[in-house]
Design an enzyme around this catalytic site. Structure first.
Site, PDB file in Angstrom:
ATOM      1  N   HIS A 233       0.868  -1.184   0.000  1.00  0.00           N
ATOM      2  CA  HIS A 233       0.000   0.000   0.000  1.00  0.00           C
ATOM      3  C   HIS A 233       0.898   1.224   0.000  1.00  0.00           C
ATOM      4  O   HIS A 233       1.828   1.304   0.811  1.00  0.00           O
ATOM      5  CB  HIS A 233      -0.903   0.002   1.235  1.00  0.00           C
ATOM      6  CG  HIS A 233      -2.005   1.008   1.149  1.00  0.00           C
ATOM      7  ND1 HIS A 233      -1.776   2.353   1.206  1.00  0.00           N
ATOM      8  CD2 HIS A 233      -3.337   0.859   0.992  1.00  0.00           C
ATOM      9  CE1 HIS A 233      -2.932   2.997   1.089  1.00  0.00           C
ATOM     10  NE2 HIS A 233      -3.893   2.108   0.953  1.00  0.00           N
TER      11      HIS A 233
ATOM     12  N   ARG B 271      -6.324  10.444  -0.143  1.00  0.00           N
ATOM     13  CA  ARG B 271      -6.050  10.994  -1.476  1.00  0.00           C
ATOM     14  C   ARG B 271      -7.336  11.152  -2.282  1.00  0.00           C
ATOM     15  O   ARG B 271      -7.477  12.078  -3.064  1.00  0.00           O
ATOM     16  CB  ARG B 271      -5.057  10.081  -2.217  1.00  0.00           C
ATOM     17  CG  ARG B 271      -3.619  10.277  -1.767  1.00  0.00           C
ATOM     18  CD  ARG B 271      -2.693   9.247  -2.390  1.00  0.00           C
ATOM     19  NE  ARG B 271      -2.884   7.931  -1.789  1.00  0.00           N
ATOM     20  CZ  ARG B 271      -2.949   6.793  -2.461  1.00  0.00           C
ATOM     21  NH1 ARG B 271      -2.852   6.791  -3.765  1.00  0.00           N
ATOM     22  NH2 ARG B 271      -3.116   5.655  -1.828  1.00  0.00           N
TER      23      ARG B 271
END
Lengths: 554, 228
Positions: free
Chosen positions: A333, A353
């Site tokens: 990740h 994000r």
């Protein structure tokens, strides 16, 4: 300010560049640029950290050394007819065919999202279900998934559009039948969870609030604040507990499958971790739903995974003859917490994000479009560090900035607290207010892309053995998109439960219990000159001070 | 917050010297404990590592998640591996979604006398008393909303003088809200029906037959919905 003084110059550069970056769109990478990034910087391409398997159905295939060690290992069971040293309740020298400790139609190994979904559906179908889980029911990676769950249920979206996104994200290596199952069942899975009482984020008119994830072409990520996995898991767990017909054994991992003389799976041997006692379960079908393996710390990476994620299901299935798929690709990740050390490796959800934060190097500049697929973003961060455009933390971890204050500027004060309460809490505990200060992040070992090869009904090449969830391989190809793991555990958990109930009805009579596959495995180990010192499954990682991997900051 | 030194802590009465950068969970492991109970996600989501401790010269009992809390000098530590808590049995599909049902299943909620010890013991900083009050006055939507971040560690239950099992009652409220009270999603219902009717089968069948190159082209050319 909560960051050390030697980070202040870089932090100032991040703040100074923010206004410019607010209006700046970093271009999406071209297919060629993505390929170059992956080949140059993704951990899957570090050849010397992999080994080729020397035994079993995947002989010759490469996989991380840490996993190879366990897949090639010997069973933890003592040799037949011996008594384990110090055991209160020695492993029975012979298995009593007429009196196993437990008998059920379906034994589900693992009590996370896939195991609980399977249990509910199998119980609906009238099967006698038993769940054996290593820790508590619900102690699983499912509980930790924050970002969301995908489903194409909006009018501008369709399962076919979802299909293309999944295939592209997985580098077109995915098994098409599995992707079809995933995207087609997705709306039903969301509806089913809601019928069980899961609270998804909604607008006043009842429409689902949905957001983008890395690699999605539509906003189809359903969320429950940033506790999406926890919300799903606690709902499923409560439903399982409400069903008194389901037998539940906690702190009882499976240490070996049982097979009959044709090699078909007929049950498992469990080890009670509290009492160190073994028990024998006879089942018409076994579903492995044991999840991932991040706690093996491939290539020395920190991990976002649950304490129990040690790949047990892969080991058990492999020894019983199951073929594995995509075990040469793991997901890192892109945004694991890199600072402070107390939360190193902990996931910083992609939702950060999705709702507007940018990745920024030590010079205050963007270096990647924030919503590329995870493997591409992770590679870009590793590249930035290799170019020395990174921060080095006091514990020598390299990191880049994730500029979270942008979210507040873009979407209004209070957004971070409302949308990311878990993140606010985790960083707040260490004196960092992420609404006002950026975070430091570096890729963390997050997901096992591959696993036991399955068909769309979760069947494996071993009769009597089904696999669902992260322990299976194929649906995500070589890279999984955000929001498709929660979907995977629910969709394939449900499918496994339905399919297992059907198989159980067809299998009449009491299956014979044996360990011939273990004896065969041991002969093969000896024939290939492989030692029997290493035993598997590992069950729990060893983090005590004298552990064999003391350097790991977990 | 780099490691700056070593501190003495006391685990169940036994002294151990550990780096001061560790969390309580890591300190147990540093001291040599291989944990089976009292550990779970290691990330603050599962509630398995609920811990109580004391600091020198302070009569208060303090509460924390062992995975989320850094050690302090002379901490007196223990773990609560599992705190037994009543859980009523119900089938959600058989409930009507009325506030009275929660109080029927968890009638002890009416015994709350508002001491607020629950809120003080919550490692998630949830207004526990606030949602208990909401349950008592019959506002299940508020109870569901206020309790949403609950990780079911049970610390609020361990300290409650009226012996309320708040986290399980809150879970019931959230499930009732999710199923019965939240506004229904029309687009979801429509899509479930469309999938059942096989509306998308042919589209996917076409995609499954495409070569890798055709699919790659389609992927590269797909239109992307704008963000917010």
């Amino acid at each position: 300010m909560s960051y050390p003084s030697n980070m202040q110059d870089s932090l100032n550069a991040v703040v100074a560049g923010r206004e410019r970056r607010m209006s700046e769109t970093f271009p999406r990478a071209t297919a060629d640029a993505k390929e170059a990034l992956l080949r140059g910087f993704h951990p899957d391409f570090l050849a010397d950290t992999f080994a080729a398997l020397r035994i079993g159905p995947n002989s010759g295939d490469r996989t991380p050394r840490e996993l190879a060690l366990l897949l090639e290992a010997d069973s933890t069971l003592p040799k037949m007819g011996t008594v384990p040293p110090g055991g209160q309740s020695p492993f029975p020298p012979t298995i009593n065919q007429s009196k196993p400790d437990y008998t059920c139609d379906i034994l589900i190994i693992g009590g996370g999202g896939a195991g609980c979904s399977a249990a509910i559906m199998a119980d609906n179908a009238g099967a006698k279900v038993m769940i054996a889980t290593k820790l508590r029911l619900g102690d699983a990676n499912t509980m930790m998934a924050q970002g969301g769950i995908q489903a194409a249920d909006k009018d501008n979206d369709s399962p076919a559009i979802h299909y293309v996104d999944v295939m592209g994200g997985g580098h077109f290596a995915n098994t098409p039948d599995l992707v079809e199952a995933l995207v087609s069942d997705a709306p039903e899975a969301i509806g089913w969870l809601e019928d069980l009482g899961a609270m998804f984020d909604k607008n006043a008119d009842g429409s689902m609030k949905t957001i983008h994830g890395g690699g999605t072409s539509r906003r189809r990520m359903h969320t429950a604040r940033d506790y999406t996995g926890a919300e799903i898991m606690r709902t499923l767990r409560d439903e399982v507990r409400s069903r008194s017909d389901i037998t539940l054994l906690e702190f009882s991992p499976a240490v070996e499958l049982l097979t009959d003389d044709k090699g078909e799976v007929t049950g498992a041997i469990l080890q009670n971790l509290n009492l160190n006692r073994y028990s024998v379960v006879r089942a018409k079908v076994v579903i492995i739903a044991t999840g991932g393996s991040g706690r093996l710390h491939y290539q020395g990476f920190p991990t976002s995974n649950h304490y129990g994620a040690t790949g047990d299901g892969l080991v058990l299935a492999y020894r019983a003859g199951a073929h594995l798929a995509f075990i040469d690709t793991m997901q890192y990740h892109p945004t694991g917490a890199a600072y402070p050390q107390q939360i190193l490796g902990l996931l910083v959800t992609e939702k950060v994000r999705s709702i507007g934060a940018q990745l920024v190097n030590s010079e205050g500049n963007q270096f990647i479009f924030p919503l590329e697929t995870r493997d591409v973003v992770a590679s870009a961060i590793i590249r930035e560090c290799s170019l020395n455009k990174c921060i080095t933390t006091p514990t020598a971890v390299q990191a880049v900035w994730l500029d979270t204050p942008m979210i507040e500027i873009r979407r209004g004060a209070g957004t971070v607290k409302r949308e990311l309460p878990a993140m606010v809490r985790q960083f707040g505990r260490h004196g960092i207010d992420i609404a006002k200060e950026p975070m430091l992040v570096y890729p963390t070992l997050h997901y096992q892309n591959g696993g036991v090869e399955i068909a769309a009904d979760c069947a494996t090449n071993v009769p009597g053995l089904l696999v669902a969830g992260e322990a299976s391989g194929g649906v995500h190809g070589r890279n999984r998109l955000m929001g498709n793991s929660l979907l995977d555990v629910v969709v394939f958990g449900r499918r496994a439960g339905v399919a297992a109930a059907k198989v159980a009805k067809e299998r009449t009579g009491d299956p014979q219990l044996g360990l011939t596959h273990v004896e065969r495995w041991r002969k093969e180990l000896a024939a290939k000159g492989l030692g029997s010192e290493v035993k598997s499954p590992l069950l729990l990682p060893d983090y005590t001070r004298k552990s064999r991997c003391p350097a790991l900051d977990h | 917050m780099a490691e700056t030194g070593l501190v003495d802590i006391h685990i169940m009465g036994e002294r151990h010297r550990v780096p001061d950068s560790l969390t309580i969970l890591q300190a147990f492991e540093h001291a040599g404990y291989k944990l089976v109970r009292g550990v779970g996600c290691r990330g603050g989501f599962c509630g398995a590592c609920a811990t109580v401790y004391r600091l020198p010269g302070d009569y208060h009992l303090k509460f924390a998640l062992a995975c989320q809390t850094r050690v302090e000098p002379d901490m007196q530590l223990t773990m609560i591996p599992f705190y037994p808590a009543n859980r009523s049995s119900y089938r959600l599909s058989e409930l009507k979604g009325e506030a009275k049902e929660v109080l029927d299943l968890y009638h002890e909620m009416l015994r709350c006398y508002g001491c607020n010890t629950c809120t003080k013991s919550c490692p998630q900083d949830i207004d526990v008393l606030g949602y208990v009050a909401a349950i008592v006055r019959g506002d299940l939507a508020a109870a569901a909303d206020i309790s949403f971040d609950c990780i079911m560690c049970g610390l609020c239950v361990s300290r409650c003088p009226a012996e309320l099992v708040k986290h399980n009652a809150a879970l019931l409220c959230r499930r009732i809200y999710g199923r019965k009270l939240a506004p229904k999603s029309e687009h979801l219902a429509r899509r479930r029906d469309e999938v059942k009717a096989g509306k998308f089968n042919s589209d996917i069948a076409v995609l499954k037959k495409q070569s890798k190159d055709e699919l790659k082209k389609r992927y590269a050319e797909r239109d992307i919905e704008p963000g917010e």
